[in-house]
Enzyme design. Structure first.
Site, mmCIF file in Angstrom:
data_model
loop_
_atom_site.group_PDB
_atom_site.id
_atom_site.type_symbol
_atom_site.label_atom_id
_atom_site.label_comp_id
_atom_site.label_asym_id
_atom_site.label_seq_id
_atom_site.Cartn_x
_atom_site.Cartn_y
_atom_site.Cartn_z
ATOM 1 N N ASN A 49 0.814 -1.217 0.000
ATOM 2 C CA ASN A 49 0.000 0.000 0.000
ATOM 3 C C ASN A 49 0.847 1.266 0.000
ATOM 4 O OD1 ASN A 49 -2.976 -0.792 0.335
ATOM 5 N ND2 ASN A 49 -1.970 -2.082 1.858
ATOM 6 N N ASP A 50 1.329 1.625 1.170
ATOM 7 C CA ASP A 50 1.995 2.923 1.330
ATOM 8 C C ASP A 50 3.247 3.061 0.470
ATOM 9 O OD1 ASP A 50 0.052 3.524 3.253
ATOM 10 O OD2 ASP A 50 1.221 2.486 4.790
ATOM 11 N N VAL A 51 3.964 1.975 0.236
ATOM 12 C CA VAL A 51 5.225 2.068 -0.516
ATOM 13 C C VAL A 51 4.994 2.276 -2.009
ATOM 14 C CG1 VAL A 51 6.505 0.696 1.165
ATOM 15 C CG2 VAL A 51 5.399 -0.433 -0.782
ATOM 16 N N ALA A 106 -0.382 3.403 7.088
ATOM 17 C CA ALA A 106 -0.265 4.845 7.312
ATOM 18 C C ALA A 106 -1.633 5.487 7.495
ATOM 19 C CB ALA A 106 0.461 5.500 6.141
#
Length: 461
Positions: free
Chosen positions: A385-387, A426
Site C-alpha cells: 500500500n503505502d510504498v 499509514a
C-alpha cells in the site's frame, strides 16, 4: 599442558571471529546461509566456553536455564513466516530482560564499592535493557494485533518522553557519584521500563520495521555494556556488532521513509499519521476479474511484481512463484520490486520470496528498478500500500510526502491485488487505485494469484 583459561580464550576468539564473519556474510543473499551457520556455531562456542569457566561452582541452575531456554526457543523456531517480526521482537525482549537482570544482580553484588566506570556502564546497561524489554513486548503485541496498532499520541509527548529519560540519566549520574545510594537503583529500572512503553505507543504499524531494527540496536548496545561490567571481550564484540549494525540499518530505513531519525529515537513520529487519517476523497476505481487480468498479463512482455505485507498475510509467496513460472514460460521478463521497508521488518519480502525459491537475481531494489517502470507493461502490486502511494511524490500535504516509493504508477498498466479499498498502515488513501491505467483485483492474495495461474494455464485445475 594446555590450561582451561587458554581454551576459553581461544574459544571466545574463534566465536568472535565467527560473529564478525557472520555479519559480513549475512549482508549478501548469496552468502546469507553461510552467515547463519557461522553465527550459530559462534554462539555454540561462546556457550561452551562459558560453561568451562572456573568460577562456576554449580551447574544445576545453568542446566535448568538451558532447559527452559530450549523449551521456549524451540517452538519459536517453527512460527509462520508472517509471525517472524513479532518473534524477532520477543527475542529482543528476552535478551534485554537477561541484560537487565544481570546488571541488577551485578550492582547488588558489588555495592556499595562499585567503581565509577563500572557504575556508569551498569546504569547504561540497565536503562537500555529495561526500555528494550518493555518496548519489544509492546512491539510484539502491536505486530500480533493483541494491542492496538493505531498510534496513541497526546500533546507534549516528546517532552514527557525526554523528561522521563532525563530523570533516569540524572539518577544514574547520582549513583555514579555515590553508588551506596542503593534505593535509587530500582528507580532507573522502573523509569526504563516505563520509557520503553511510552516509546512504542505513538508508533503505528507502518513504522514497525524501523522500530524493530532500533530495538535490535538497543539490545546490542546494552549487551556490549554488560560485557564491560563482566569484563567479557566476547560480549563487548557481539554487542557492539549487534548495536552498530542495528543502528546503521535504522538510520538507512529512516532515510528510506524520509523520517527524521531523532524523531524515531524518541518515538514521536506517529503523530503525523493521525493528522493525515481524515479528508479522504471519494472516487471510483476500476476492477477486473482474474480472467481479464490474465489476458492482459499473457500479452505482457515485461512484468514487475511488487510484494507487500498483504502477500505475507495471505501466505501467497508460493502462488507468486507459480505465477512467475507461468509468465516466464510465456516469454515475459518478470522482476520483483523490493521497497526497503516493505512488510514489517527489514528484509521481510526477501525472506518470503527466498522461501518460495524465487531466483534472487530477479529481486531488484527500489532505486534500481524505479527507472524501469515506464517501460513496464504490467506492474502487479500484491498487498503493498503505502510504498506505492504516489502522494508521497506528488502531494506536499500528504504526511508521507518525500518518502521514497516504488513508481508503479508510471507503468503502462497497474494491477493491485487487494481485499478492499481500505488504506494501508499509514491510514491514508492511495491515489494509485483511481488512476486510469489501474485495475483493482479484489480478493485474497493467495486465492487471486492462484486464479491468475489457472487462467494463464488455460483455465485448467
Amino acid at each position: 599442558m594446555i590450561r582451561t583459561e587458554h581454551v576459553i580464550e581461544l574459544t571466545y576468539l574463534v566465536a568472535s571471529a565467527l560473529f564478525i564473519l557472520s555479519l559480513k556474510w549475512l549482508s549478501s543473499p548469496v552468502t546469507a546461509r553461510r552467515g547463519v551457520r557461522a553465527g550459530e556455531i559462534g554462539m555454540a562456542l561462546a556457550i561452551v566456553g562459558t560453561l568451562l569457566h572456573g568460577g562456576i561452582i554449580d551447574y544445576k541452575w545453568i542446566a535448568i536455564a538451558l532447559v527452559l531456554g530450549t523449551a521456549i526457543g524451540a517452538p519459536l523456531g517453527f512460527v509462520h513466516m508472517t509471525a517472524v517480526p513479532q518473534r524477532t521482537a520477543l527475542s529482543h525482549a528476552f535478551g534485554a530482560l537477561c541484560v537487565t537482570l544481570v546488571g541488577t544482580a551485578e550492582y547488588y553484588l558489588q555495592a556499595p564499592g562499585v567503581p565509577r566506570f563500572t557504575m556508569g556502564v551498569l546504569a547504561l546497561e540497565v536503562i537500555l535493557g529495561s526500555l528494550t524489554f518493555t518496548g519489544s513486548l509492546m512491539a510484539a503485541g502491536k505486530l500480533q494485533e493483541v494491542l492496538p496498532q493505531r498510534p496513541i499520541t497526546y500533546k507534549g509527548q516528546n517532552l514527557v518522553n525526554l523528561g522521563l529519560l532525563a530523570v533516569a540519566v540524572g539518577i544514574a549520574a547520582i549513583l555514579v557519584g555515590n553508588p551506596a545510594l542503593s534505593w535509587l537503583f530500582p528507580l532507573i529500572v522502573i523509569l526504563g521500563l516505563i520509557f520503553g512503553v511510552l516509546l512504542i505507543i505513538p508508533i503505528g504499524g507502518a513504522d514497525m520495521p524501523t522500530v524493530i531494527s532500533l530495538l535490535n540496536s538497543y539490545a546490542g548496545l546494552s549487551a556490549a555494556a554488560m560485557g564491560f561490567v563482566l569484563n567479557s571481550k566476547l560480549l563487548i564484540i557481539a554487542g557492539a556488532l549487534d548495536g552498530a549494525s542495528g543502528l546503521i540499518l535504522s538510520i538507512n530505513m529512516s532515510k528510506a521513509m524520509n523520517r527524521s531519525f531523532t524523531n524515531v529515537l524518541f518515538g514521536a513520529f506517529g503523530q503525523e499519521r493521525v493528522k493525515a487519517a481524515g479528508g479522504a476523497e471519494v472516487r471510483s476505481a476500476k476492477s477486473a476479474s482474474a480472467e481479464e487480468a490474465a489476458a492482459i498479463l499473457s500479452a505482457a512482455s515485461r512484468v514487475v511484481i511488487v510484494p507487500g505485507y498483504g502477500m505475507a498475510v495471505a501466505q501467497a509467496q508460493h502462488k507468486v512463484r507459480e505465477l512467475f513460472d507461468a509468465l516466464t514460460r510465456r516469454g515475459a521478463e518478470v522482476s520483483f520490486a523490493i521497497h526497503p521497508v516493505a512488510g514489517r521488518m527489514p528484509g521481510h519480502m526477501n525472506v518470503l520470496l527466498a522461501e518460495a525459491d524465487i531466483p534472487y537475481d530477479r529481486l531488484i531494489e527500489m532505486d534500481e528498478i524505479n527507472g524501469d517502470f515506464p517501460q513496464t507493461d504490467v506492474a502487479l502490486v500484491i498487498g503493498a500500500n503505502d510504498v506505492t502511494n504516489p502522494a508521497a511524490r506528488n502531494d506536499p500535504s500528504s504526511p508521507i510526502y518525500g518518502m521514497p516509493i516504488l513508481d508503479v504508477d508510471r507503468a503502462r498498466t497497474v494491477m493491485v491485488i487487494k481485499r478492499g479499498m481500505s488504506p494501508g498502515f499509514a491510514g491514508i488513501d492511495n491515489p494509485l487505485y483511481y488512476l486510469d491505467q489501474t485495475l483493482m483485483l479484489f480478493g485474497d492474495a493467495k486465492a487471486f494469484t492462484g486464479a491468475l495461474v489457472r487462467e494463464l494455464a488455460g483455465g485448467e485445475g
